[in-house]
Design a protein around this motif. Sequence first.
Motif, mmCIF file in Angstrom:
data_model
loop_
_atom_site.group_PDB
_atom_site.id
_atom_site.type_symbol
_atom_site.label_atom_id
_atom_site.label_comp_id
_atom_site.label_asym_id
_atom_site.label_seq_id
_atom_site.Cartn_x
_atom_site.Cartn_y
_atom_site.Cartn_z
ATOM 1 N N TYR A 13 0.833 -1.206 0.000
ATOM 2 C CA TYR A 13 0.000 0.000 0.000
ATOM 3 C C TYR A 13 0.867 1.255 0.000
ATOM 4 N N ILE A 14 1.890 1.289 0.815
ATOM 5 C CA ILE A 14 2.778 2.458 0.890
ATOM 6 C C ILE A 14 3.543 2.613 -0.422
ATOM 7 N N ALA A 15 4.000 1.521 -0.997
ATOM 8 C CA ALA A 15 4.711 1.591 -2.274
ATOM 9 C C ALA A 15 3.787 2.121 -3.374
ATOM 10 N N THR A 16 2.544 1.670 -3.353
ATOM 11 C CA THR A 16 1.569 2.154 -4.338
ATOM 12 C C THR A 16 1.273 3.634 -4.141
ATOM 13 N N LEU A 17 1.093 4.053 -2.906
ATOM 14 C CA LEU A 17 0.842 5.457 -2.599
ATOM 15 C C LEU A 17 2.038 6.313 -3.013
ATOM 16 N N TYR A 18 3.239 5.814 -2.738
ATOM 17 C CA TYR A 18 4.456 6.534 -3.133
ATOM 18 C C TYR A 18 4.505 6.676 -4.658
ATOM 19 N N TRP A 19 4.245 5.586 -5.369
ATOM 20 C CA TRP A 19 4.284 5.605 -6.829
ATOM 21 C C TRP A 19 3.260 6.607 -7.375
ATOM 22 N N GLY A 28 8.700 12.512 -10.356
ATOM 23 C CA GLY A 28 9.312 11.557 -11.276
ATOM 24 C C GLY A 28 10.247 10.603 -10.554
ATOM 25 N N PHE A 29 10.712 9.625 -11.282
ATOM 26 C CA PHE A 29 11.615 8.622 -10.728
ATOM 27 C C PHE A 29 13.020 8.939 -11.190
ATOM 28 N N GLY A 30 13.901 9.143 -10.259
ATOM 29 C CA GLY A 30 15.272 9.498 -10.600
ATOM 30 C C GLY A 30 16.232 8.380 -10.272
ATOM 31 N N ASP A 31 17.489 8.742 -10.164
ATOM 32 C CA ASP A 31 18.523 7.763 -9.838
ATOM 33 C C ASP A 31 18.422 7.326 -8.379
ATOM 34 N N PRO A 34 13.503 5.807 -2.649
ATOM 35 C CA PRO A 34 13.431 5.114 -1.358
ATOM 36 C C PRO A 34 13.115 3.622 -1.545
ATOM 37 N N LEU A 35 13.751 2.805 -0.712
ATOM 38 C CA LEU A 35 13.528 1.362 -0.779
ATOM 39 C C LEU A 35 12.699 0.839 0.385
ATOM 40 N N HIS A 36 12.619 1.632 1.454
ATOM 41 C CA HIS A 36 11.927 1.172 2.662
ATOM 42 C C HIS A 36 10.696 2.035 2.931
ATOM 43 N N ASN A 37 9.767 1.463 3.682
ATOM 44 C CA ASN A 37 8.518 2.182 3.979
ATOM 45 C C ASN A 37 8.759 3.495 4.701
ATOM 46 N N ASP A 38 9.685 3.528 5.637
ATOM 47 C CA ASP A 38 9.943 4.774 6.386
ATOM 48 C C ASP A 38 10.356 5.902 5.451
ATOM 49 N N THR A 39 11.261 5.626 4.535
ATOM 50 C CA THR A 39 11.714 6.678 3.619
ATOM 51 C C THR A 39 10.649 7.015 2.583
ATOM 52 N N ARG A 40 9.835 6.016 2.198
ATOM 53 C CA ARG A 40 8.734 6.297 1.276
ATOM 54 C C ARG A 40 7.717 7.237 1.931
ATOM 55 N N ILE A 41 7.401 6.969 3.195
ATOM 56 C CA ILE A 41 6.457 7.832 3.919
ATOM 57 C C ILE A 41 7.009 9.247 4.023
ATOM 58 N N LEU A 42 8.299 9.380 4.306
ATOM 59 C CA LEU A 42 8.919 10.700 4.358
ATOM 60 C C LEU A 42 8.826 11.393 2.991
ATOM 61 N N CYS A 43 9.093 10.668 1.931
ATOM 62 C CA CYS A 43 8.998 11.239 0.584
ATOM 63 C C CYS A 43 7.563 11.641 0.260
ATOM 64 N N ILE A 44 6.609 10.821 0.659
ATOM 65 C CA ILE A 44 5.198 11.136 0.429
ATOM 66 C C ILE A 44 4.840 12.453 1.114
ATOM 67 N N CYS A 45 5.265 12.607 2.371
ATOM 68 C CA CYS A 45 4.986 13.855 3.108
ATOM 69 C C CYS A 45 5.625 15.055 2.405
ATOM 70 N N CYS A 46 6.860 14.888 1.970
ATOM 71 C CA CYS A 46 7.547 15.991 1.282
ATOM 72 C C CYS A 46 6.836 16.363 -0.013
ATOM 73 N N MET A 47 6.386 15.359 -0.760
ATOM 74 C CA MET A 47 5.690 15.636 -2.021
ATOM 75 C C MET A 47 4.372 16.359 -1.778
ATOM 76 N N VAL A 48 3.609 15.896 -0.785
ATOM 77 C CA VAL A 48 2.326 16.538 -0.483
ATOM 78 C C VAL A 48 2.543 17.982 -0.052
#
Length: 153
Positions: A13-19, A28-31, A34-48
């Motif tokens: 679910y977190i990976a899907t939300l991140y995507w 976009g997807f760069g080089d 995030p590989l883990h849920n914690d960093t994905r959640i942080l990225c999601i917050c930053c994007m929002v």
Amino acid sequence: GEEAPTREWARFYIATLYWTLTIISTVGFGDWFPLHNDTRILCICCMVLSVGATSFVIAQFSSILLSTDEIQESLKSRKRRLSSLMSHYQIPWRLQKDAFAVFPTLLEASTKDYSDVLGELPPLLQEKIYKHIQKRLLGRVPLFHDLADEILD
């Protein structure tokens, strides 16, 4: 037991939300990603937050560009109405020219009625402001251009 499928479901679910947010926010997807849920959640917050901040800045900038002065809009509307009247009744060009020469002064005098605002000021200050406005209006009429100060002082 049951905890492993729940953890897997949360990771999916977190990976899907991140995507989804990566696509929607145009990050976009760069080089680096995030590989883990914690960093994905942080990225999601930053994007929002970044999308929200960008939207706010764009909205403020747009409101500045699109804001119109109420008095100026009233003047434009009245000028369009006068022009329509002149066209409809086929008023001669010379008479139209004279009407539009006088019209701005008349419009300014009739649309800028600030008596409700000025009524809250002390009487002496009201009088000084009204005199200033009257001098300015009379100064715009060619006939009274040089006499505005003498008449109102």
